[in-house]
Each structure stands twice: as structure tokens, then as C-alpha cells.
Design a protein around this motif. Structure first.
Motif, PDB file in Angstrom:
ATOM      1  N   PRO A   1      11.207  12.345  -8.950  1.00 30.16           N
ATOM      2  CA  PRO A   1      12.257  11.610  -9.476  1.00 30.16           C
ATOM      3  C   PRO A   1      12.503  12.432 -10.791  1.00 30.16           C
ATOM      4  O   PRO A   1      13.975  12.082 -11.276  1.00 30.16           O
ATOM      5  N   ASN A   2      11.941  13.166 -11.331  1.00 30.41           N
ATOM      6  CA  ASN A   2      12.481  13.735 -12.567  1.00 30.41           C
ATOM      7  C   ASN A   2      13.106  15.273 -12.233  1.00 30.41           C
ATOM      8  O   ASN A   2      13.330  15.952 -13.307  1.00 30.41           O
ATOM      9  N   GLY A   3      13.263  15.304 -11.051  1.00 28.33           N
ATOM     10  CA  GLY A   3      14.089  16.579 -10.541  1.00 28.33           C
ATOM     11  C   GLY A   3      13.227  17.828 -10.329  1.00 28.33           C
ATOM     12  O   GLY A   3      13.917  18.833  -9.993  1.00 28.33           O
ATOM     13  N   VAL A   4      12.092  17.824 -10.399  1.00 27.54           N
ATOM     14  CA  VAL A   4      11.213  19.029  -9.998  1.00 27.54           C
ATOM     15  C   VAL A   4      11.201  19.227  -8.632  1.00 27.54           C
ATOM     16  O   VAL A   4      10.564  18.148  -7.893  1.00 27.54           O
ATOM     17  N   SER A   5      11.432  20.404  -8.364  1.00 22.84           N
ATOM     18  CA  SER A   5      11.506  20.423  -6.813  1.00 22.84           C
ATOM     19  C   SER A   5      10.436  21.746  -6.352  1.00 22.84           C
ATOM     20  O   SER A   5      10.226  22.548  -7.163  1.00 22.84           O
ATOM     21  N   TYR A   6       9.824  21.773  -5.316  1.00 20.74           N
ATOM     22  CA  TYR A   6       8.888  22.639  -4.901  1.00 20.74           C
ATOM     23  C   TYR A   6       8.735  22.600  -3.179  1.00 20.74           C
ATOM     24  O   TYR A   6       8.933  21.581  -2.705  1.00 20.74           O
ATOM     25  N   ASP A   7       8.129  23.590  -2.694  1.00 14.61           N
ATOM     26  CA  ASP A   7       7.735  23.528  -1.311  1.00 14.61           C
ATOM     27  C   ASP A   7       6.239  22.977  -1.034  1.00 14.61           C
ATOM     28  O   ASP A   7       5.131  23.049  -1.787  1.00 14.61           O
TER      29      ASP A   7
ATOM     30  N   GLY B   1      -0.945  16.246 -25.688  1.00 14.79           N
ATOM     31  CA  GLY B   1       0.274  16.368 -25.243  1.00 14.79           C
ATOM     32  C   GLY B   1       0.229  15.692 -23.691  1.00 14.79           C
ATOM     33  O   GLY B   1      -0.660  15.595 -22.919  1.00 14.79           O
ATOM     34  N   GLU B   2       1.416  14.955 -23.275  1.00 13.40           N
ATOM     35  CA  GLU B   2       1.309  14.254 -22.163  1.00 13.40           C
ATOM     36  C   GLU B   2       1.925  15.330 -20.956  1.00 13.40           C
ATOM     37  O   GLU B   2       2.995  15.883 -21.229  1.00 13.40           O
ATOM     38  N   PRO B   3       1.172  15.386 -19.919  1.00 11.14           N
ATOM     39  CA  PRO B   3       1.710  16.077 -18.775  1.00 11.14           C
ATOM     40  C   PRO B   3       3.072  15.488 -18.036  1.00 11.14           C
ATOM     41  O   PRO B   3       3.292  14.191 -18.046  1.00 11.14           O
ATOM     42  N   GLU B   4       3.701  16.332 -17.286  1.00  9.68           N
ATOM     43  CA  GLU B   4       4.841  15.753 -16.859  1.00  9.68           C
ATOM     44  C   GLU B   4       4.707  15.746 -15.220  1.00  9.68           C
ATOM     45  O   GLU B   4       4.000  16.681 -14.625  1.00  9.68           O
ATOM     46  N   ARG B   5       5.318  14.900 -14.462  1.00 10.75           N
ATOM     47  CA  ARG B   5       5.326  14.793 -13.277  1.00 10.75           C
ATOM     48  C   ARG B   5       5.585  16.072 -12.601  1.00 10.75           C
ATOM     49  O   ARG B   5       6.873  16.667 -13.023  1.00 10.75           O
ATOM     50  N   GLY B   6       4.699  16.597 -11.610  1.00 11.03           N
ATOM     51  CA  GLY B   6       5.052  18.054 -11.046  1.00 11.03           C
ATOM     52  C   GLY B   6       4.480  19.096 -11.578  1.00 11.03           C
ATOM     53  O   GLY B   6       4.453  20.136 -10.974  1.00 11.03           O
TER      54      GLY B   6
END
Length: 279
Positions: free
Chosen positions: A189-195, A99-104
Motif C-alpha cells: 500500500p505504501n508503493g514499495v514494489s519487489y519481485d 526509529g520505526e521500520p517501514e513496510r517493505g
């Protein structure tokens, strides 16, 4: 004689039970979830030293790296995943049921050289162009937005079984003092946010341009100035680009967290981190 035979059968049954239990545990760990204890501060504040989590191996399918390594230096035990599943390696850099990992995604992967397990955040996908300028990611020529989010504060003390001292933006801090780092919210860019945390200006805050090869990935730690990651080549102590087959699994949830020198010291467990989602 009958009692001796019965005793012998009981011992044999116990041995079989233990063997079956170990086999089941081995299959479970290989195919489904692998325990992982956070040993360093490279992913603060997302992951703290002493966080204990299970890595979801089903997320990206299976490769030789899915087989567990068993390394206990104190007793001279060093069974590597390659020793058990090296036959699955090849020149094709592929996975079974991949399976392909997602950015973030926060991912545990096998270091391409040392073979040790690392945990970082996936920033760059195959074909991406990445550069760091003044601590900000430039992804495919577009700056990744960062928004100030106050200060991350922790006590300046030795942490984890290695007794690591945290690095502080507010200068050298004595034991028991308040260690501070600037905190920013970064949004991909895919909307993933983190500190992400900042300690100060250093060489890894300004880099050349990295072009991620096909079949490879680019990782960074959230504690940006305290992370050996894809910004550094393997020869310089970093991880460089990580091949697809070296991915082990995705970190989804913290089970519990220990602020002490051992996860067995239950009185040091952090009450606010039980079953906490990894974002």
C-alpha cells in the motif's frame, strides 16, 4: 639490554595496535554496520545465496540485538549478543534512539527463540490483519496487488557453503538443468514494489488470519514457497511475530556476491551485483 627493551616495546606496541583495532572494529560493527552473508534462498530473487552486504544499524536505533554474535561451530566459539548486551533487555520491548521500520523494508532480525540472524521483508506492522489466500497477501482485508513478470531461471546446482539445491516449479530438475519459478511483482500500500517467486501450491499459500500485536512485526521471504517466516509459529520452525527490540538493521545495498562455496573464491563473484541496491 637496550635492544631487548626496544624489542619488548615494539611487541607491546603491536599488541596495543591490534587491541585498539579490534575495539574500533567492534564499536563500528555494533553502532553502524554489520556484515551479513546470505546463506539461503528464502529471499530470491532480491537476494541470492552468496550475496554479501552490510546492514544499516542506525536505521532503527539500538537494542541488545545490536551487539554482534560470534558463532563459529568448527572451533566451538559461541558468543551470543545476549552474553554481551543482555543487560539491555527488559520487558518494555524498546530501543535507544529507536526509529520505526517501514513496510517493505528488508530487515535483518534476531530470531525470537534460536537467537540466529534472519533476513526477510517486513509485511505487517503492529495492528495489521494479514491472511494469505492462494499465495496472495490480504492486508487489512485488501488484497495486495500482484502482476505477472515472467519466469525466474537459475541453474539447478548446489549453491553456497551448505550446497543447497534450489526448488523448481518445473519439477525435479537434474544437475545443470534449468530451474524455473514464476515471478510476480508485488506492490504494498505504501508503493514499495519487489519481485516474489512461486514454486507451487502448498500449505503456507492459504492461512488463517494473523493479527500483529503491538510492538511486533510480521515478516515474509520473497521466495514465498521456500521461506520459514512469520506464517509459521516458532514451535513449527518459523519465526512467528518478531518483537521490535529484535530488529538489527536494514539491508540497503549488496557489496558483492559470490556464486561459489566461499566468498573468498573471487573468480566466482557475480559481476552484475557489485553495490547493487536492495529493493
Amino acid at each position: 639490554m637496550a635492544e631487548e627493551a626496544k624489542s619488548g616495546n615494539a611487541i607491546w606496541e603491536t599488541i596495543k595496535t591490534i587491541v585498539y583495532a579490534l575495539l574500533i572494529a567492534g564499536v563500528f560493527r555494533t553502532l553502524f554496520f554489520q556484515p551479513f552473508w546470505i546463506p539461503s534462498g528464502s529471499m530470491k530473487q532480491t537476494l541470492l545465496i552468496g550475496d554479501f552486504l552490510f546492514v544499516n544499524k542506525m536505521a532503527y536505533g539500538y537494542s541488545y540485538a545490536s551487539c554482534p554474535s560470534l558463532i563459529i561451530p568448527s572451533v566451538g566459539l559461541n558468543i551470543d549478543a545476549e552474553d554481551v548486551c543482555g543487560w539491555m533487555q527488559g520487558d518494555d520491548n524498546t530501543r535507544l534512539l529507536g526509529g520505526e521500520p517501514e513496510r517493505g523494508d528488508v530487515i535483518v532480525f534476531r530470531h525470537p527463540v534460536s537467537g540466529r540472524d534472519y533476513i526477510k521483508r517486513l509485511i505487517g506492522l503492529p495492528g495489521d490483519r494479514i491472511q494469505i489466500r492462494e499465495g496472495q497477501i490480504i492486508l487489512n482485508d485488501t488484497p495486495v496487488p500482484q502482476k505477472p513478470d515472467g519466469v525466474f531461471t537459475e541453474i539447478a546446482e548446489r549453491q553456497g557453503p551448505q550446497g543447497l539445491r534450489p526448488r523448481c516449479e518445473n519439477g525435479p530438475v537434474g544437475i545443470g538443468g534449468s530451474c524455473e519459478k514464476t515471478r510476480l511483482i508485488e506492490t504494498l500500500p505504501n508503493g514499495v514494489s519487489y519481485d516474489v517467486l512461486n514454486i507451487g501450491n502448498q500449505g503456507s499459500d492459504n492461512t488463517g488470519i494473523y493479527t500483529v500485536p503491538e510492538g511486533y512485526y510480521f515478516f515474509m521471504g520473497d521466495n514465498r514457497d521456500n521461506s520459514a517466516d512469520s506464517r509459521l509459529p516458532q514451535a513449527a520452525g518459523g519465526v512467528g511475530f518478531v518483537p521490535y527490540e529484535n530488529l538489527i538493521g536494514r539491508a540497503d545495498r549488496i557489496m558483492f556476491s559470490s556464486a561459489g562455496r566461499s566468498m573468498l573464491f573471487f573468480w566466482t563473484w557475480r559481476g552484475d551485483r557489485f553495490f547493487k541496491a536492495v529493493n
